[in-house]
Design an enzyme around this catalytic site. Structure first.
Site, PDB file in Angstrom:
ATOM      1  N   GLU A  93      -0.137  -0.501   5.806  1.00 44.21           N
ATOM      2  CA  GLU A  93       0.871   0.081   6.699  1.00 44.21           C
ATOM      3  C   GLU A  93       0.748   1.595   6.778  1.00 44.21           C
ATOM      4  O   GLU A  93       0.881   2.183   7.851  1.00 44.21           O
ATOM      5  CB  GLU A  93       2.277  -0.311   6.220  1.00 44.21           C
ATOM      6  CG  GLU A  93       3.392   0.012   7.208  1.00 44.21           C
ATOM      7  CD  GLU A  93       3.931   1.430   7.078  1.00 44.21           C
ATOM      8  OE1 GLU A  93       4.602   1.893   8.013  1.00 44.21           O
ATOM      9  OE2 GLU A  93       3.672   2.058   6.033  1.00 44.21           O
ATOM     10  N   ASP A 145       0.851  -1.196   0.000  1.00 43.56           N
ATOM     11  CA  ASP A 145       0.000   0.000   0.000  1.00 43.56           C
ATOM     12  C   ASP A 145       0.884   1.241   0.000  1.00 43.56           C
ATOM     13  O   ASP A 145       2.050   1.200   0.405  1.00 43.56           O
ATOM     14  CB  ASP A 145      -0.950   0.011   1.190  1.00 43.56           C
ATOM     15  CG  ASP A 145      -0.230   0.228   2.516  1.00 43.56           C
ATOM     16  OD1 ASP A 145       0.669  -0.580   2.830  1.00 43.56           O
ATOM     17  OD2 ASP A 145      -0.554   1.191   3.238  1.00 43.56           O
TER      18      ASP A 145
END
Length: 451
Positions: free
Chosen positions: A156, A92
């Site tokens: 994250e 991500d």
């Protein structure tokens, strides 16, 4: 770099690495599904899963984590009786911010002046490619000498804790003798660096209400309490005159004892405008690695274009607080919320909500794994000795892993050196750093297996 089979293998794989990073960067995998389609993150997760399967990984799985995102897991068996190493990265990315401010499209990998530009090139899709390069190089030179687990996180950057909660519920899944977190970076490009500490973080949303609805500023301004002005005042209370963070009850004057960060170098790396002062007290390293730091990440209020002459009834902000090792993030959250609530003026109604949190981390740099990494770095970066630096950012999973597997040795390396400009416009990665760190990781795995 001196010639050796591993280095030669990585060098030969770099064109493929660029192709793969181009494919991965093209996914708009921002784990904020109010802004970006969930399908983009799911597509990136499938790409990672397919890449692991193609490398012979077993038990490849898309893990549905409690925050609604997916992490990708795979296991590559090594020789019988070998140690197990967990390799971590996340797929991500941060939003591109102002897309118009990018020199080239944020989700198209573009080479310019010897660097590869695009969102996630360094943080942290490049970290995934680094792991693949290291493993492929070892396969080309006799095989991977350890059992390898790979975990690629899907949220994250959001700090929502999906993978942490999943790991806690499945404690055997990520168990390993050593963990390589590929999500930090060298202190400077070309200077091999292991990250020894990470600041923890908390995210708090604060909302201030003063009126039942907006009012005409000419008719009511001067007596009607302005929610936006109240919010500005309470946010200002989070900093001292010199810009130091001031949260009531949160005291931290810790000093950094590792590599120092020259002020002029920091000004250059941070692109501080001429004549603008740095904030805070102590050395630069103290301020960014060893002390708390508050940042207002966003404010909901009327934009300048289209603004009306109104006294605002409501306003809200998202506040980030970074905390150093030795400060409990949960306690810091309570102190931040109490500060915001106590400092809101004029009796305005105030609500605070924690929306993200992660603990700080301190590595044991005396462990055998660090010796193995230092030896590997010396080969990948001839003539350079591995340095230890801090990281102002947070990787919440580190403390979860340290808690679940107290005997595991955790190392932090990566591609996010200052020129990478992670989280900003024109994020980029140095192909040379990618190549050298892939060599270092491959040699580390070999050294660690033999240790």
């Amino acid at each position: 770099m001196s010639s050796n089979p591993v280095a030669e293998a990585v060098a030969s794989l770099m064109p493929r690495a660029r192709e793969e990073l181009t494919e991965l960067v093209a996914f708009k995998s921002v784990a904020d599904f109010d802004q970006f389609p969930r399908s983009e993150s799911e597509g990136a997760a499938r790409w990672v899963a397919d890449a692991l399967a193609a490398e012979g990984f077993e038990d490849v799985a898309l893990l549905d984590t409690p925050d609604g995102t997916q992490s990708v897991y795979g296991f590559l068996p090594g020789p019988q009786g070998a140690r197990t190493v967990l390799l971590y990265a996340h797929y991500d990315v941060q939003p591109p911010l102002d897309e118009a401010g990018w020199t080239s499209p944020p989700f198209e990998l573009t080479e310019r002046d010897g660097r590869w530009y695009g969102r996630g090139t360094a943080d942290c899709k490049g970290g995934l490619i680094m792991h693949l390069l290291a493993l492929r190089a070892l396969k080309a030179d006799g095989g991977v000498p350890v059992h390898v687990k790979v975990i690629a996180e899907g949220s994250e950057e959001q700090g929502t804790g999906g993978l942490e909660r999943y790991a806690e519920a499945h404690p055997d899944l990520l168990a390993a003798d050593a963990v390589v977190i590929g999500d930090t970076g060298n202190f400077q490009a070309g200077l091999p660096t292991a990250t020894a500490t990470l600041r923890g973080m908390t995210l708090v949303r604060v909302e201030v209400d003063t009126l039942e609805g907006n009012l005409h500023s000419g008719q009511f301004g001067g007596a009607a309490p302005d929610a936006l002005a109240a919010l500005v005042r309470v946010l200002d209370s989070l900093r001292a005159e010199d810009g130091s963070t001031t949260v009531d009850g949160l005291v931290c004057e810790t000093r950094w004892d590792g590599v120092e960060y020259a002020e002029e170098q920091f000004r250059k790396d941070a692109r501080v405008l001429d004549g603008v002062e740095l904030i805070g007290s102590g050395s630069v390293a103290d301020r960014i690695w060893a002390r708390p730091a508050v940042t207002v990440l966003g404010i909901d209020c009327p934009p300048v274009v289209g603004a009306t002459p109104s006294v605002q009834a409501s306003a809200r902000a998202l506040v980030s607080l970074r905390v150093p090792p030795g400060v409990d993030a949960a306690e810091a959250t309570k102190l931040l919320q109490a500060h915001l609530e106590a400092r809101t003026p004029w009796g305005a109604r105030v609500r605070t909500e924690q929306v993200g949190q992660g603990q700080a981390f301190r590595a044991d740099t005396t462990s055998p794994a660090y010796t193995a990494m230092a030896e590997a770095m010396a080969v990948a970066y001839p003539g350079q000795e591995m340095q230890y630096a801090g990281q102002g950012g947070s990787i919440p999973l580190c403390n979860t892993l340290a808690s679940l597997y107290p005997q595991a040795e955790i190392l932090l390396i990566g591609l996010s050196e200052p020129e990478a400009q992670i989280h900003a416009v024109d994020e980029s990665v140095s192909p040379e750093e990618l190549e050298r760190l892939s060599v270092a990781e491959a040699l580390f795995l070999r050294n660690y297996a033999a240790g």
